[in-house]
Every structure is written in C-alpha cells, then in structure tokens.
Design a protein around this motif. Structure first.
Motif, PDB file in Angstrom:
ATOM      1  N   GLY A 226       4.432  21.144  12.195  1.00 14.37           N
ATOM      2  CA  GLY A 226       4.621  21.613  11.058  1.00 14.37           C
ATOM      3  C   GLY A 226       6.097  21.274  10.950  1.00 14.37           C
ATOM      4  O   GLY A 226       5.847  21.803   9.571  1.00 14.37           O
ATOM      5  N   CYS A 227       6.779  20.543  11.269  1.00 19.15           N
ATOM      6  CA  CYS A 227       8.087  20.845  11.583  1.00 19.15           C
ATOM      7  C   CYS A 227       8.394  19.782  10.211  1.00 19.15           C
ATOM      8  O   CYS A 227       8.752  19.136   9.338  1.00 19.15           O
ATOM      9  CB  CYS A 227       8.864  20.245  12.555  1.00 19.15           C
ATOM     10  SG  CYS A 227       9.335  21.343  13.235  1.00 19.15           S
ATOM     11  N   ASN A 228       6.859  18.270  10.827  1.00 24.23           N
ATOM     12  CA  ASN A 228       7.085  17.451   9.476  1.00 24.23           C
ATOM     13  C   ASN A 228       5.945  17.877   8.487  1.00 24.23           C
ATOM     14  O   ASN A 228       6.993  17.383   7.800  1.00 24.23           O
ATOM     15  CB  ASN A 228       5.937  16.159  10.956  1.00 24.23           C
ATOM     16  CG  ASN A 228       6.853  15.575  11.770  1.00 24.23           C
ATOM     17  OD1 ASN A 228       7.510  15.439  12.175  1.00 24.23           O
ATOM     18  ND2 ASN A 228       5.622  15.042  12.772  1.00 24.23           N
ATOM     19  N   LYS A 229       5.491  19.009   7.905  1.00 23.42           N
ATOM     20  CA  LYS A 229       5.490  19.193   7.192  1.00 23.42           C
ATOM     21  C   LYS A 229       6.225  20.078   6.231  1.00 23.42           C
ATOM     22  O   LYS A 229       6.574  20.060   5.064  1.00 23.42           O
ATOM     23  CB  LYS A 229       4.199  19.676   6.757  1.00 23.42           C
ATOM     24  CG  LYS A 229       2.747  18.648   7.551  1.00 23.42           C
ATOM     25  CD  LYS A 229       1.475  19.893   7.440  1.00 23.42           C
ATOM     26  CE  LYS A 229      -0.086  18.778   7.782  1.00 23.42           C
ATOM     27  NZ  LYS A 229      -1.383  20.118   8.380  1.00 23.42           N
ATOM     28  N   ARG A 230       7.084  20.460   6.644  1.00 20.63           N
ATOM     29  CA  ARG A 230       8.432  20.762   6.330  1.00 20.63           C
ATOM     30  C   ARG A 230       7.479  22.483   5.371  1.00 20.63           C
ATOM     31  O   ARG A 230       7.574  22.429   4.923  1.00 20.63           O
ATOM     32  CB  ARG A 230       9.331  20.158   5.204  1.00 20.63           C
ATOM     33  CG  ARG A 230       9.960  19.401   5.861  1.00 20.63           C
ATOM     34  CD  ARG A 230      10.840  19.544   7.791  1.00 20.63           C
ATOM     35  NE  ARG A 230      11.385  20.075   6.830  1.00 20.63           N
ATOM     36  CZ  ARG A 230      12.317  20.882   8.036  1.00 20.63           C
ATOM     37  NH1 ARG A 230      12.076  21.140   9.214  1.00 20.63           N
ATOM     38  NH2 ARG A 230      13.758  21.629   6.935  1.00 20.63           N
ATOM     39  N   GLU A 231       6.530  22.700   5.834  1.00 19.18           N
ATOM     40  CA  GLU A 231       5.814  24.204   5.498  1.00 19.18           C
ATOM     41  C   GLU A 231       6.809  24.881   5.111  1.00 19.18           C
ATOM     42  O   GLU A 231       7.868  25.362   6.173  1.00 19.18           O
ATOM     43  CB  GLU A 231       4.757  24.974   5.644  1.00 19.18           C
ATOM     44  CG  GLU A 231       3.197  23.365   5.319  1.00 19.18           C
ATOM     45  CD  GLU A 231       2.252  23.626   6.886  1.00 19.18           C
ATOM     46  OE1 GLU A 231       2.723  24.619   7.271  1.00 19.18           O
ATOM     47  OE2 GLU A 231       0.945  22.997   6.161  1.00 19.18           O
ATOM     48  N   GLY A 232       6.745  26.052   4.389  1.00 28.72           N
ATOM     49  CA  GLY A 232       7.666  26.858   3.703  1.00 28.72           C
ATOM     50  C   GLY A 232       9.682  26.665   3.609  1.00 28.72           C
ATOM     51  O   GLY A 232      10.568  27.662   3.310  1.00 28.72           O
ATOM     52  N   GLU A 233       9.191  25.397   3.350  1.00 31.37           N
ATOM     53  CA  GLU A 233      11.247  24.946   2.944  1.00 31.37           C
ATOM     54  C   GLU A 233      10.451  24.816   1.782  1.00 31.37           C
ATOM     55  O   GLU A 233       9.911  23.847   0.934  1.00 31.37           O
ATOM     56  CB  GLU A 233      11.557  24.010   3.958  1.00 31.37           C
ATOM     57  CG  GLU A 233      11.596  24.611   5.563  1.00 31.37           C
ATOM     58  CD  GLU A 233      12.455  25.109   5.709  1.00 31.37           C
ATOM     59  OE1 GLU A 233      13.531  25.070   4.737  1.00 31.37           O
ATOM     60  OE2 GLU A 233      13.014  25.635   7.064  1.00 31.37           O
TER      61      GLU A 233
ATOM     62  N   GLN B 188       6.313  16.808  -3.354  1.00 28.27           N
ATOM     63  CA  GLN B 188       6.383  15.479  -2.716  1.00 28.27           C
ATOM     64  C   GLN B 188       4.745  15.181  -2.597  1.00 28.27           C
ATOM     65  O   GLN B 188       3.964  16.051  -2.841  1.00 28.27           O
ATOM     66  CB  GLN B 188       6.559  15.447  -1.017  1.00 28.27           C
ATOM     67  CG  GLN B 188       8.251  16.282  -1.095  1.00 28.27           C
ATOM     68  CD  GLN B 188       8.880  15.003  -1.196  1.00 28.27           C
ATOM     69  OE1 GLN B 188       8.718  13.618  -2.025  1.00 28.27           O
ATOM     70  NE2 GLN B 188      10.428  16.065  -2.381  1.00 28.27           N
TER      71      GLN B 188
END
Length: 515
Positions: A16-23, A28
């Motif tokens: 989830g952090c790698n995809k930066r979802e919600g940010e 991209q």
C-alpha cells in the motif's frame, strides 16, 4: 499462524505504501523528459542584457534606445536558412500537389497514391467517429515517377507544368506560380482578449423549476457545423439556438476591427461562433522571388543571379533570399509540422514550434554573451588585427571584394560569435517576427519584448513594416552593429534579405536538468 497473519499484514502495508494510494502524487507514470537539440540549431541560455546601442548616436536616437530586457532560453539556427534547406520546403509543396493530382487522376496507378479512410483509421483509431475525415488520404511512401512514359500518368501531372505557349525554348518545367502552400495558424492574441473568451450557455448544476438537475449533454464545442450536426468541413458559423440545443455548452462573441482602407477601420462582432473562429487559414506561394536580383538595383547587371541563384547546386549552401516575411512564417510552420508529425508518428512528445525570432532574441543571440559589444565578434572594429574585414558587407566606397565577398556567401563564412552563430552580421539581413515602430522600445515590455501587428490587406503600408536585423552584403558597416534595426515591408522580397528560425526551450535552462 499468528506470525503468518502479522507478516501478511506487514506485506499489505508495504504494498500500500509503495502504491501511495490516497496520496497526491500527480499523474503516474510520466516520461522522463530531456529536450532534444533540433538539428542545425544551438542553445542560447536565458539572460538579461542591455538591448539597444551602447553609444549615443544621432541616427539611432529616434528609433533605438538602450534598455535592460530579459529573454528566456531558446534554440536558434547556427546559420541563415540556405537555398537547399528552403528547397526542401518547395519540393514538399510540389510533391504534395503532384501526389494529390495522381491520387485523383485517371492513371492505373492512382490507387497507389491513396490511403483509404479505413486504412487511415487502422493506423489512427483515435479518429474513429469523426465525420470530417479525408477520403482518400495521400500516400507519401509512393515515389513520384517524374519520367514515367505512361500516357495517363503524364496527363495527370500535366497541369503542374508551365503551359506550352509560355515555355522558353519549349523547356518543360514546373510552373512555380502553382506551388501554393495552404496552412493554418491560431490567433492566440485575439483569443486571449477578455471580451472574446468562452461564454458558457449552461452549467451542469443548473436546476429546473422542480429543483431537479437538467439532463443534458455537456459537450464543449458541438455546433451545427462541427461534423456531427452539419456539413463536413463547413466554416465556423453561429449555432442555431443555444437555449434549445442540449449539446451546446456555450459560444464565443468575438470582437475585432477590420481595415477598410486609408487608415480607417470598422468594428466587427461575430456572435455565437465556435472556437474555430480563432483558426486562421492562409495560402501563399512558396517560390522565392528570383527577379529580386534585378528589380532591387537599377543600372546593374544581375541577370545571372536571377537565372541561377536559387536552383543551381553551386549556390546550395548560400542563404536563401527573395523571401517575403509571410513566406518565412509559412516555412517556419511547415518545419514545425515536419518535426512534430515525425515525433507523433514515432510515439514521442512534441516540442515547441519553429518561428521567426523576436528582435530582442535576435540581438541577444547576435551579441554572443558579450555585454556592450557593438559587433558579434566582440570588438569595436569591423577589421581584425591583421586588417581583414570580419563580415560580408559593403566596405569602403563600393569595394565589395575587400571583405572576401561580392554578393552573398557560403552560410558558414567568417568566424562565428561566442555562441557559435555564423553571419549574425552581414551576408544576408534577417527577418524578425516583430512589427516595426520607431518608438517600440518605449512601450515594449522588458520580459521577452515582443511588439507584433498582423497587418491586413487594406492596411496602410506603414503598418506592414517588419523589423530586419544584421545588415547584408549590400549594406554599409553601420547596419552590421548588433543594435542596428531597420525594416522592410512584409509583402516584399529582396535579394539581400533572408531569415533563420528559433524555438523556445522547454523548461528554464538546459543546464538545470538533473538525472
């Protein structure tokens, strides 16, 4: 089991952090962009400089004043556009006309010069659904057989040649009067006027009497004649009734002035039009005025230059002359399309258009980074330490050969300035994009100064003046100064006047790029 659950949870968090979802991370992926150097050009870094004369001179005081200006980074041709380079443009126009004739002709090979609409849509599926497509398109991969002995083939090309009764010693040559280039440009300054902006007819949040949102198709630009509601390829015209057309989001009311001659103008307002009103179509003959060598001078024998200068291989790398300001602009548009269409076809991102330089860009480039230098080579003199002239101009009292020239010379003659640019003084004067006004320096902005005026056919001649820079082979040394400015009329061609192109750099500076 508990450990497995914990590890799986950690993995999910990491993913989830790698995809930066919600940010907010922007769109991209995006390509990593590096500005390619257009062939034949050199990069000129952005900067500020004193534009205008460095010494007070009476002749300059009325037309040129010194002021600090800033220009952004750009590319500029390292030499004047040569005969052979411009000939590529002329041949492209010739070949496009010939292919169109062959594609619509009676020859058995006609289909070989055609690309059907279906074939086109296979290559460019994005255009499916459009009603304004050509049928057929021209096939540029098929070569033209200029020496074909097929009767029908020759008959299809016959109108492109000089009529028999006009031929000299019956030489069958292409009729240069028919080499007309059709092109389009956008009048951005007209579109930028606040009074000419888009006027919305509806908004998606408009409610009716029952406080229910109206169910309409909010499609921008759909009018009666855009290929969906009317005739294919019809010009811009008022929409019928925007209030009753659910597909019309809004229109434009465009105000401008039209010259009626003798310095008089009448106001014009085009109401309820679509944005194609800002797209200007122009058609211009692209062949240079070779007769300029004769009509520019009286009691002077220059017929050999008229007969041979543009087409003979001996002059391939000499500057093209006899070009009007409008022809130079048309060349710039063609060159831009040539490059950007190639980039699109190879899946690359397009770049800025080629254009004529503003006079502030031209002077900045001519100075070569040397402040307060009257000439591109840096010194205050037109001769070097050996007494040799440093440019092609009219030295002494008409001793044209003293500088190593006579008429124009090879475009890479003499030493370049510190930016690597050749013949920024002498050889051929050069068109700029700016209109000429003696007081332009008084009202020009100091950020990318640019005074333009699109002269109309019936405008007074004084409004058709365009700034030229650099001096030429027939000018005295005064005009070789980097700050010297004069003019020619936009619809005239001279045997001492050529041009070069520039392209605005994408970004701030080439030296700011990081890996």
């Amino acid at each position: 089991m508990r450990k497995l659950i914990i590890l799986a949870s950690l993995a999910a968090v990491i993913v989830g952090c790698n995809k930066r979802e919600g940010e907010l991370i922007g769109v991209q992926p995006r390509e990593k962009w590096y500005m390619p150097d257009p062939f034949g050009t050199l990069f000129i870094p952005l900067g500020s400089y004193h534009m205008g004369p460095d010494d007070e001179e009476a002749p300059m005081a009325h037309t040129t004043k010194s002021k600090i200006v800033s220009v952004q980074s750009f590319y500029i041709d390292d030499s004047e556009i040569s005969n052979n380079e411009y000939r590529q443009f002329v041949y492209w126009v010739r070949d496009s006309i010939a292919r169109k004739m062959l594609a619509g002709g009676s020859s058995s090979m006609a289909e070989e010069y055609q690309i059907s609409q279906d074939e086109f849509l296979k290559m460019w599926p994005i255009y499916k659904g459009d009603n304004n497509l050509q049928d057929p398109y021209i096939n540029w991969d098929r070569k033209i057989k200029w020496d074909s002995d097929d009767d029908d083939y020759r008959a299809d090309l016959q109108p492109l040649y000089i009529p028999e009764q006009e031929r000299f010693y019956n030489r069958k040559e292409i009729d240069a009067r028919k080499l007309n280039y059709e092109y389009y440009r956008i009048d951005i300054r007209l579109a930028a006027s606040k009074s000419n902006r888009f006027r919305p007819q509806k908004s998606a949040d408009i409610q009716d009497a029952n406080h229910e949102y109206k169910k309409s198709e909010y499609i921008n630009g759909v009018t009666q004649n855009d290929g969906q509601n009317g005739a294919m390829g019809a010009p811009s015209s008022p929409v019928g009734d925007p209030a009753k057309d659910s597909k019309v989001l809004g229109t434009y009311n465009v105000q401008d002035q039209v010259s009626i001659g003798q310095g008089n103008y009448t106001s014009r307002e085009r109401r309820g039009v679509d944005r194609s009103v800002f797209i200007i179509k122009d058609v211009i003959n692209v062949y240079p005025d070779t007769l300029a060598w004769v009509h520019d001078f009286t009691y002077s024998f220059n017929e050999p230059m008229t007969n041979m200068y543009f087409w003979h291989p001996a002059y391939d790398d000499y500057p093209v002359v006899g070009i009007t300001w409008k022809q130079a602009r048309a060349f710039s548009i063609w060159r831009s399309l040539l490059l950007n269409n190639y980039l699109i076809g190879t899946g690359q991102t397009i770049v800025n258009d080629f254009r004529l330089p503003t006079e502030s860009e031209w002077e900045y480039a001519a100075r070569g980074g040397l402040a307060k230098s009257p000439y591109p080579w840096g010194g205050p003199y037109i001769r070097n330490s050996r007494g040799c002239f440093l440019g092609n101009f009219k030295p002494m009292r008409g001793s044209y050969i003293d500088d190593g020239g006579f008429h124009t010379l090879y475009v890479y003659s003499y030493n370049p300035n510190d930016y690597g640019l050749y013949c920024m003084a002498g050889n051929a004067s050069e068109w700029t994009s700016n209109a000429y006004d003696e007081s332009a320096y008084d009202f020009d902005h100091d950020l990318n100064p640019d005074y333009v005026y699109e002269a109309q056919e019936r405008d007074a001649n004084v409004l058709k003046r365009k700034v030229i820079r650099g001096g030429s082979w027939k000018d005295v040394g005064y005009y070789l100064q980097t700050s010297a400015r004069t003019y020619e009329y936009q619809d005239t061609a001279k045997c001492y006047l050529g041009f070069r192109n520039v392209m605005t750099y994408l970004g701030r500076s080439k030296y700011d790029q990081v890996n």
